[in-house]
Design a protein around this motif. Sequence first.
Motif, PDB file in Angstrom:
ATOM      1  N   TYR A 315      39.822  51.746  42.021  1.00 35.05           N
ATOM      2  CA  TYR A 315      40.485  50.558  42.549  1.00 35.05           C
ATOM      3  C   TYR A 315      39.471  49.572  43.111  1.00 35.05           C
ATOM      4  O   TYR A 315      39.506  48.374  42.798  1.00 35.05           O
ATOM      5  CB  TYR A 315      41.484  50.978  43.640  1.00 35.05           C
ATOM      6  N   TYR A 316      38.567  50.066  43.947  1.00 35.60           N
ATOM      7  CA  TYR A 316      37.603  49.158  44.583  1.00 35.60           C
ATOM      8  C   TYR A 316      36.617  48.565  43.582  1.00 35.60           C
ATOM      9  O   TYR A 316      36.187  47.421  43.738  1.00 35.60           O
ATOM     10  CB  TYR A 316      36.851  49.897  45.690  1.00 35.60           C
ATOM     11  N   ALA A 319      39.574  46.656  40.516  1.00 35.86           N
ATOM     12  CA  ALA A 319      40.523  45.677  41.055  1.00 35.86           C
ATOM     13  C   ALA A 319      39.875  44.729  42.054  1.00 35.86           C
ATOM     14  O   ALA A 319      40.261  43.562  42.156  1.00 35.86           O
ATOM     15  CB  ALA A 319      41.706  46.389  41.705  1.00 35.86           C
ATOM     16  N   ARG A 320      38.871  45.225  42.804  1.00 40.90           N
ATOM     17  CA  ARG A 320      38.245  44.385  43.830  1.00 40.90           C
ATOM     18  C   ARG A 320      36.835  43.933  43.477  1.00 40.90           C
ATOM     19  O   ARG A 320      36.265  43.080  44.173  1.00 40.90           O
ATOM     20  CB  ARG A 320      38.221  45.125  45.174  1.00 40.90           C
ATOM     21  N   ASP A 377      47.818  45.973  46.101  1.00 38.38           N
ATOM     22  CA  ASP A 377      47.526  45.315  44.833  1.00 38.38           C
ATOM     23  C   ASP A 377      46.113  44.762  44.918  1.00 38.38           C
ATOM     24  O   ASP A 377      45.369  45.087  45.856  1.00 38.38           O
ATOM     25  CB  ASP A 377      48.559  44.222  44.524  1.00 38.38           C
ATOM     26  N   ALA A 378      45.739  43.914  43.971  1.00 40.19           N
ATOM     27  CA  ALA A 378      44.367  43.425  43.924  1.00 40.19           C
ATOM     28  C   ALA A 378      44.035  42.471  45.063  1.00 40.19           C
ATOM     29  O   ALA A 378      42.861  42.146  45.276  1.00 40.19           O
ATOM     30  CB  ALA A 378      44.108  42.731  42.580  1.00 40.19           C
ATOM     31  N   THR A 380      45.304  42.922  48.422  1.00 39.20           N
ATOM     32  CA  THR A 380      45.662  43.516  49.718  1.00 39.20           C
ATOM     33  C   THR A 380      44.548  43.314  50.744  1.00 39.20           C
ATOM     34  O   THR A 380      43.366  43.463  50.434  1.00 39.20           O
ATOM     35  CB  THR A 380      45.940  45.024  49.560  1.00 39.20           C
ATOM     36  N   ARG A 486      42.017  42.856  36.566  1.00 37.16           N
ATOM     37  CA  ARG A 486      41.900  43.266  37.968  1.00 37.16           C
ATOM     38  C   ARG A 486      43.282  43.405  38.604  1.00 37.16           C
ATOM     39  O   ARG A 486      43.564  44.370  39.320  1.00 37.16           O
ATOM     40  CB  ARG A 486      41.070  42.243  38.746  1.00 37.16           C
ATOM     41  N   GLY A 490      45.114  46.740  40.200  1.00 33.69           N
ATOM     42  CA  GLY A 490      45.608  46.718  41.575  1.00 33.69           C
ATOM     43  C   GLY A 490      47.049  47.139  41.675  1.00 33.69           C
ATOM     44  O   GLY A 490      47.418  47.994  42.494  1.00 33.69           O
ATOM     45  N   THR A 493      47.564  50.888  40.713  1.00 34.27           N
ATOM     46  CA  THR A 493      47.118  51.816  41.764  1.00 34.27           C
ATOM     47  C   THR A 493      48.211  52.004  42.800  1.00 34.27           C
ATOM     48  O   THR A 493      48.452  53.117  43.278  1.00 34.27           O
ATOM     49  CB  THR A 493      45.831  51.286  42.429  1.00 34.27           C
TER      50      THR A 493
END
Length: 534
Positions: A315-316, A319-320, A377-378, A380, A486, A490, A493
């Motif tokens: 995720y990190y 998505a981030r 989500d992407a 947050t 992305r 997000g 996840t």
Amino acid sequence: MTSAVTETRDARRRAKHASEAGAEPQSMTHRQVMEAFSGLLLALLVAILSSTIVSNALPTILADLDGTQSQFTWVVTAMLLTSTATTPIWGKLSDLFSKKLLYQLAIVIFVAGSVLGGFASSMPELIACRALQGVGMGGMQALVQVVLAAMISPRERGKYSGYIGATFAVATVSGPLLGGLIVDSPLGWRWCFWVTAPIAVLAFIVLGRTLKLPLLKRKVKIDWLGATLIVGGVALLLIWTSLAGKDFAWASLPSALFVGGAVVLLGFALFVESRASEPVVPLRLFTNRTFTLAVLGTMAVGTAMFGGAVFLGQYYQIARGYSPTHAGLMTIPMVLGLFLSSTIAGQIISRTGRTKPFLVGGSIVLVIGLTLLSTVDAGTNLTLMGCYLALMGIGVGALMQNLVLVVQNTIPMQDMGSSTAVVTFFRTLGGSAGVSVLGAVLATKVSEYITSTLADRGLPAGNALNGGGGTMNLDAVPGPIREIVRAAYGDATGKIFGIAAIIAVVTLVSVLFIKETPLRSTLDLEPETTRQYP
């Protein structure tokens, strides 16, 4: 005179029972216990490190050894499969043989796999070495609680179990960070395997000098047929959950063959275990309500623990957009929560002798944490994300080792190895199978989101999926599509953490029905209650 003779006979009978159970309350001094415990923690640290240290090194290893994407998966799966499948066997052997020698044997196997893995010249060689590592790791993880149970009474064991949970937390977060540093340094990826070997050797030496447990004297008969059937059935299930959804569909002929084969082997295993004099998994354990409920509850804990480590990094990074090292640092709130929860709960449990408040409270916090994570989500807020992760860590920390502790409190020493290993086995099985299923859900949701979003914009999805969702190389796709990918990761996840929250409800229900039994201050149950499981 007659009274004195009777008392002497009773004392001898109690001593004989304690010797046969492998429990000698005064066999080790407090200093020896602490020295031996440090050796156990060292061994456990390198076992957990070895399973996570290669995560950031795998892309480099794959490029250096000309590996494929499927081989990438098997570097992780091979170790997880062998460690999970052999856990019950290590536990049963510890009921029959010297726990000290078995733990040292597990360390030797682990070191051999680590050293050979560093010398691997091809992916098949590396995968085989990881499988060997897994056999040793399975013993090191399964036996740490068994050895602890032979040294310390359940009442005092709570605080030590807390330290074990803290070691899990430290190793889980430091593994990927250490692996990234080694790969980026002049040492190269091979030192990801070699760096743990000296620590394991040190643990071997410490345990050899300090661990002094009474020798177990009982008739030995190993159930080799049952062990083979259990390993075969579990291996088929783990291979199926690892490949299904990627190499073939969940509902397909290969899935039916894997599941059918596993059901047949495990069915035969139940038949054999019900008739064996020394079964690998004594089925009578499941007549103990506490044991059965703890086994059910620990599977969801495994899903949360392993899933948090696997999917949060993804995720990190995707998505981030963070680097692997930064992604590892972002999970510190979860690890800190687990660390504090396990150590503080352990201290209080040792003083009060009560475990159920922490089991129920930990389950509630875990459900809340996973439910909050289902909203991510992407975009947050990262501070809120850290709070959600801390809640999940607190829940896992209060549950992970204490579920083992409540089982050990109601099981006689003669079955301590089997019972402890079975609980550990189901936690790992729940984690590995849960992660595989959730991973398949993640991939499906990502693909659906990208396809539907691009279709709404009148764009073809093929190139975007190959460039972003398939290889995760987001630098290879245009900026607007990169943002879609992305956002897809997000949202997906959040969905899988929602599923994990539902699974965690099973843990909550299970611990609610566990009967509160004050922790005993003796190593073994009283002789007259040895076979009368509550």
